[in-house]
Design a protein around this motif. Structure first.
Motif, mmCIF file in Angstrom:
data_model
loop_
_atom_site.group_PDB
_atom_site.id
_atom_site.type_symbol
_atom_site.label_atom_id
_atom_site.label_comp_id
_atom_site.label_asym_id
_atom_site.label_seq_id
_atom_site.Cartn_x
_atom_site.Cartn_y
_atom_site.Cartn_z
ATOM 1 N N GLU A 1 0.839 -1.196 0.000
ATOM 2 C CA GLU A 1 0.000 0.000 0.000
ATOM 3 C C GLU A 1 0.880 1.255 0.000
ATOM 4 O O GLU A 1 1.023 1.940 0.997
ATOM 5 C CB GLU A 1 -0.938 -0.009 1.201
ATOM 6 C CG GLU A 1 -1.980 -1.122 1.141
ATOM 7 C CD GLU A 1 -3.040 -0.841 0.099
ATOM 8 O OE1 GLU A 1 -3.116 -1.616 -0.872
ATOM 9 O OE2 GLU A 1 -3.760 0.136 0.249
ATOM 10 N N ALA B 1 1.164 4.818 -1.593
ATOM 11 C CA ALA B 1 0.395 5.816 -2.355
ATOM 12 C C ALA B 1 1.333 6.551 -3.296
ATOM 13 O O ALA B 1 2.204 7.306 -2.865
ATOM 14 C CB ALA B 1 -0.297 6.786 -1.407
ATOM 15 N N THR B 2 1.179 6.307 -4.590
ATOM 16 C CA THR B 2 1.993 7.032 -5.564
ATOM 17 C C THR B 2 1.351 8.359 -5.943
ATOM 18 O O THR B 2 2.043 9.308 -6.296
ATOM 19 C CB THR B 2 2.203 6.178 -6.826
ATOM 20 O OG1 THR B 2 0.940 5.717 -7.294
ATOM 21 C CG2 THR B 2 3.094 4.989 -6.520
ATOM 22 N N THR C 1 -6.802 8.925 -4.605
ATOM 23 C CA THR C 1 -5.557 8.267 -4.207
ATOM 24 C C THR C 1 -5.376 6.991 -5.016
ATOM 25 O O THR C 1 -6.314 6.202 -5.168
ATOM 26 C CB THR C 1 -5.566 7.901 -2.707
ATOM 27 O OG1 THR C 1 -5.811 9.082 -1.938
ATOM 28 C CG2 THR C 1 -4.244 7.302 -2.288
ATOM 29 N N TYR D 1 -2.366 3.700 -5.887
ATOM 30 C CA TYR D 1 -1.257 3.004 -5.246
ATOM 31 C C TYR D 1 -0.376 2.286 -6.254
ATOM 32 O O TYR D 1 -0.798 1.938 -7.354
ATOM 33 C CB TYR D 1 -1.795 1.996 -4.221
ATOM 34 C CG TYR D 1 -2.519 2.642 -3.072
ATOM 35 C CD1 TYR D 1 -1.843 3.007 -1.916
ATOM 36 C CD2 TYR D 1 -3.882 2.920 -3.166
ATOM 37 C CE1 TYR D 1 -2.501 3.619 -0.868
ATOM 38 C CE2 TYR D 1 -4.552 3.542 -2.116
ATOM 39 C CZ TYR D 1 -3.859 3.887 -0.972
ATOM 40 O OH TYR D 1 -4.521 4.508 0.063
ATOM 41 N N LYS D 2 0.848 2.048 -5.839
ATOM 42 C CA LYS D 2 1.812 1.321 -6.658
ATOM 43 C C LYS D 2 1.321 -0.098 -6.905
ATOM 44 O O LYS D 2 0.821 -0.764 -6.018
ATOM 45 C CB LYS D 2 3.169 1.286 -5.946
ATOM 46 C CG LYS D 2 4.275 0.578 -6.726
ATOM 47 C CD LYS D 2 5.583 0.641 -5.972
ATOM 48 C CE LYS D 2 6.692 -0.064 -6.745
ATOM 49 N NZ LYS D 2 7.986 -0.012 -6.022
ATOM 50 N N THR E 1 1.703 2.231 -11.610
ATOM 51 C CA THR E 1 0.359 2.593 -11.183
ATOM 52 C C THR E 1 -0.461 2.866 -12.435
ATOM 53 O O THR E 1 -0.099 3.725 -13.237
ATOM 54 C CB THR E 1 0.375 3.849 -10.294
ATOM 55 O OG1 THR E 1 1.174 3.593 -9.145
ATOM 56 C CG2 THR E 1 -1.034 4.240 -9.868
#
Length: 358
Positions: free
Chosen positions: A3, A5-6, A28, A30-31, A192
């Motif tokens: 988890e 967040a990118t 938001t 995520y990767k 992502t």
């Protein structure tokens, strides 16, 4: 899935003349995930992603990439942060080869010989399991193959946050499956992936997480396993379903809510013709107003609506043309105004010839 967040977009606001396109939206991603940004036309999806890619400047809010606050003034700024976008309409030069298109506009690769460039592109495509011949001319490729070239263009520029705008709009079913196979490979390698869509079946089949927008506002963000297609239909619906407990199963909803949900699901399938058989039956006045709103929404989407209905107030409020049947015989056809003045219809409704059907 880690988890990480990118992308974090917080309270993003964007106004155009007479339009609030994004109303304090949070987003938001995520990767390593495929994230669906779901909503109908005008929901604010493309505006939000154009802000993330530096095409538009927000009027409020902030953006964080890998935890660091950023300010982007151009797509070049976004690309430098690893953010690339693939649009519905490809920007390829058809006489050029795949490899030439991929490096087009990049000053630092002009000194590369053709063979070396094609080897670079071949290695990149093999890394991500993207089947393409670097030496092929664009005009020789299918639409699905051209889309792969657009994906390779942003990967070649070191993007690891990829945004695709309605990527399946022009693809065949086989090309759709192949596209999402490619995107799944990319996610597994740490990218992502964000795809803008209004198609619930693709969301439920391919996405890991979903963010739903409606009328420029965030409705809900959730994991795919936390939702159902029925809930997504409710989230996308217009005001008629506001206030419904979206965690309920369909059989737990009130009769009127179930009926509205059925209509919403039908509209979201984008049919050419929508047949509604006595939709007003059993509804109260407020629910009738919601049915009118849903019919109006279908018409806005260029769907032809065929309404079978006894309730003349509904018929008169939504119909452009009306045909009246009485005991299996057509007794009148015309505009609502013409039907209101038609003696045969008046007689039938006053009991002179049985019950009329519209």
């Amino acid at each position: 899935m880690a988890e990480i967040a990118t992308v974090e977009m917080k309270q993003i606001r964007k106004e155009f003349p007479a339009t609030l396109a994004n109303d304090n939206v949070d987003f938001t991603a995520y990767k390593g995930e495929i994230h669906a940004l779901l909503g109908e036309n005008g929901a604010g999806k493309s505006t939000l992603m154009n802000i993330l890619t530096g095409v538009l400047r927000p009027d409020g809010g902030e953006i964080l990439i890998n935890g660091a606050r950023v300010s982007m003034k151009s797509p070049g700024d976004a690309l430098a942060l690893g953010i690339g976008m693939i649009y519905q309409h490809f920007k390829l030069v058809k006489p050029f080869t795949v490899a030439e298109n991929i490096v087009l506009g990049m000053e630092q690769v002009k000194i590369l010989k053709k063979q070396a460039l094609e080897q670079q592109v071949k290695a990149l495509s093999e890394d991500y399991k993207i089947d393409i011949n670097p030496a092929s001319a664009i005009w020789q490729l299918s639409i699905g193959e051209q889309q792969r070239v657009e994906i390779l263009k942003v990967l070649y520029r070191k993007a690891n946050i990829l945004i695709l705008d309605e990527p399946t709009a022009v693809l065949t079913p086989d090309e759709v499956r192949e596209l999402f196979g490619t995107l799944r490979n990319m996610a597994a390698m740490g990218c992502t992936i964000i795809f803008i869509t209004h198609k619930m079946n693709e969301v439920m089949e391919f996405a890991d997480r979903i963010t739903v927008l409606r009328d420029g506002r965030l409705v809900k963000a959730l994991k795919k396993e936390e939702t159902t297609e029925q809930e997504l239909a409710q989230l996308l619906a217009c005001a008629g379903l506001d206030g419904v407990d979206l965690t309920d199963q369909v059989d737990q909803l009130a009769y009127g809510q179930q009926k509205m949900l059925e209509i919403v699901r039908a509209i979201l399938c984008e049919p050419v013709v929508l047949l509604l058989d006595e939709p007003a039956a059993g509804l109260n006045h407020k629910e009738m107003d919601y049915i009118v709103a849903l019919i109006d929404k279908a018409v806005e989407k260029k769907i032809a609506v065929l309404l079978i209905e006894h309730a003349m107030d509904l018929v008169m409020s939504v119909c452009d043309r009306i045909t009246v049947l009485n005991f299996g015989c057509q007794i009148a056809t015309g505009t609502p105004k013409e039907i209101q003045m038609n003696e045969a219809v008046i007689t039938a409704y006053l009991g002179g010839g049985g019950s009329a059907e519209n």
